[in-house]
Design an enzyme around this catalytic site. Structure first.
Site, PDB file in Angstrom:
ATOM      1  CE1 TYR A   1       0.305   2.867   9.792  1.00  0.00           C
ATOM      2  CE2 TYR A   1       0.816   0.717  10.725  1.00  0.00           C
ATOM      3  CZ  TYR A   1      -0.079   1.586  10.136  1.00  0.00           C
ATOM      4  OH  TYR A   1      -1.366   1.155   9.878  1.00  0.00           O
TER       5      TYR A   1
ATOM      6  CG  HIS B   1      -1.664  -1.214   1.484  1.00  0.00           C
ATOM      7  ND1 HIS B   1      -2.069  -1.608   2.740  1.00  0.00           N
ATOM      8  CD2 HIS B   1      -2.107  -2.177   0.633  1.00  0.00           C
ATOM      9  CE1 HIS B   1      -2.733  -2.755   2.657  1.00  0.00           C
ATOM     10  NE2 HIS B   1      -2.766  -3.123   1.394  1.00  0.00           N
TER      11      HIS B   1
END
Length: 481
Positions: free
Chosen positions: A139, A76
């Site tokens: 993240y 992605h």
């Protein structure tokens, strides 16, 4: 396909660029352990930006917990930057550059453990496969997730033959979603376009020059006052800034004398101060680069030497005061270019055009001869702005005018009359006090000369103002034949 193998935990923090994928970095960080476990500084802004990581302004922290070995997610490419690390466990990470340009399709793989992280620029596809059970993949991102944002994702099939990723656990034996299995091959992926630049005030003299400068650029948008009015702060805050990286503010209230009236005072402050403050807030909230154009009128003109970028603000009139307030607001944006100009000349009404018109009509004007400065041709300003952005020059304030020996307004008028075939003596030089005697006008700085050493040090050399004036006049004087 580039690959970096993990090593023993480092003793020093380091950041290494990834070959072939501009802007991507591998970060190695110390992990301090004892009988109780371990500790690390996963994200330390001051230390990491000093190593070259972008000060990307994370606003959201996400954690993906993966119970089993072989869990595979991606590929992605999201519309934001990411700082990826592992809290527990170990992963095989794969990244594919899906940005438009020469690096499209470049691949990088490496293993991440608690001592390794990666900075992933916007538009680079991200995927991972767990190598240990109970792996926590974390993240930081610099934009908030939303359902609308997912429409701007780019996806690539994990098994794409062009990328040729050598997954440690073959995909047919890995855990992955049906959606990830259905993503397109690279040949069918639309490259992620670059973030865009928005030019405000695109209908004015400088805006017109910026249109010429950026002609053919598909990543530049333009907004006139009718499209987006600086005085309408609600519209500025409501604007969709998600696809932009840079705002160039070429708009301003420039009616120096009218600014001394009650209506003009309000209008000048609404555009030059309040509107700029709103733009600065927008740029801070969205992490945008802010290019703002200011004026020599922020100084009182009493200096006996050219004004440097560090000179103290001391505006004389309302226009200068409103511009100075805008300067202070613009300078709060971390990545800003505050451009100071003087005596602007471009397409449309300006001093040189006025003098040329008088020369053509046979009028012999009185022109002030005790105000000194340099002309700033809008094509020069546009070229300087382009240079600062293209070279990623250090943020800050830059004086940007044409170069050469300073001149008075009367000197410029005489050159214009001579080019039009009139006698220089047709222009009569008089003092500012004489010229404005009995008139309700704004005070003018007598010294408008700006020091150009700082912008010259970046590699940009402005054209001499007298050469630029001759070129301008040559293009505006009719062929007598």
């Amino acid at each position: 396909m580039a690959e970096v193998k993990p090593t023993l935990p480092p003793t020093d923090l380091s950041a290494t660029p990834v070959p072939g994928i501009p802007g991507m970095l591998v970060i190695r960080m110390p992990v301090h352990g004892d009988n109780r476990g371990w500790f690390k500084e996963n994200w330390q802004r001051a230390k990491m930006t000093a190593l070259g990581l972008p000060d990307f302004g994370p606003v959201q922290n996400n954690i993906s917990f993966n119970a089993s070995v072989g869990t595979t997610r991606g590929i992605h490419a999201e519309p934001w930057d990411k700082y990826v690390s592992v809290a527990t466990g170990r992963i095989f990470g794969a990244w594919v550059d899906m940005r438009a340009g020469g690096s499209f399709g470049a691949v990088f793989t490496t293993e991440l453990d608690p001592g390794t992280a990666v900075f992933v620029p916007r538009g680079v596809g991200n995927a991972f496969q767990t190598l240990e059970p109970n792996t926590a993949y974390t993240y930081l991102v610099n934009d908030h997730w939303s359902t609308e944002a997912t429409a701007r994702y780019a996806f690539l099939n994990l098994a794409d033959e062009t990328a040729g990723i050598d997954w440690p656990i073959p995909l047919e034996r890995a855990e992955l979603s049906d959606k990830d299995r259905q993503h397109p091959r690279l040949a069918h992926v639309a490259p992620v376009p670059p973030l865009r630049t928005l030019v405000l005030g695109a209908g004015g003299q400088l805006g017109t020059a910026l249109r010429r400068r950026f002609a053919g650029r598909e990543d530049v948008d333009y907004a006139t006052r009718a499209d987006l009015d600086l005085a309408n702060t609600s519209a500025l805050f409501a604007y969709d800034w998600s696809g932009f990286s840079t705002v160039i503010n070429a708009g301003a209230y420039t009616q120096v004398d009218a600014a001394e009236t009650s209506d003009g005072r309000a209008a000048a402050w609404a555009v030059n101060a309040t509107g700029v403050a709103a733009l600065a807030r927008v740029c801070i909230e969205h992490g945008l680069t802010f290019v703002h154009v200011s004026s020599d009128y922020v100084f009182d003109g009493t200096s006996t030497v050219p004004y440097t970028e560090e000179a103290a603000l001391a505006p004389l009139g309302v226009y200068g005061q409103s511009k100075a307030a805008g300067d202070l607001a613009a300078a709060t944006v971390p990545n800003h270019y505050l451009i100071r100009t003087s005596w602007v000349v471009g397409t449309g009404g300006n001093f040189v055009a006025t003098m040329l018109n008088l020369a053509n009509r046979g009028i012999e004007p009185n022109v002030v001869n005790d105000q000194f400065g340099r002309l700033s041709f809008t094509d020069t300003i546009a070229a300087g702005i382009d240079h600062l952005l293209a070279t990623d020059a250090p943020a800050g304030t830059y004086n940007l005018t044409n170069a050469g020996d300073p001149a008075s307004w009367a000197d410029i008028a005489e050159e214009t009359f001579a080019a039009a075939g009139r006698e220089r003596l047709s222009v009569t030089g008089i003092s500012t006090a004489e010229y404005f005697a009995g008139k309700q006008v704004a005070p003018r700085p007598l010294n408008s000369v700006l020091d150009l050493a700082k912008i010259s040090a970046t590699g940009f050399t402005p054209q001499d103002q007298h050469e630029a004036l001759r070129s301008y006049l040559a293009g505006h004087i009719s062929d007598p034949a």
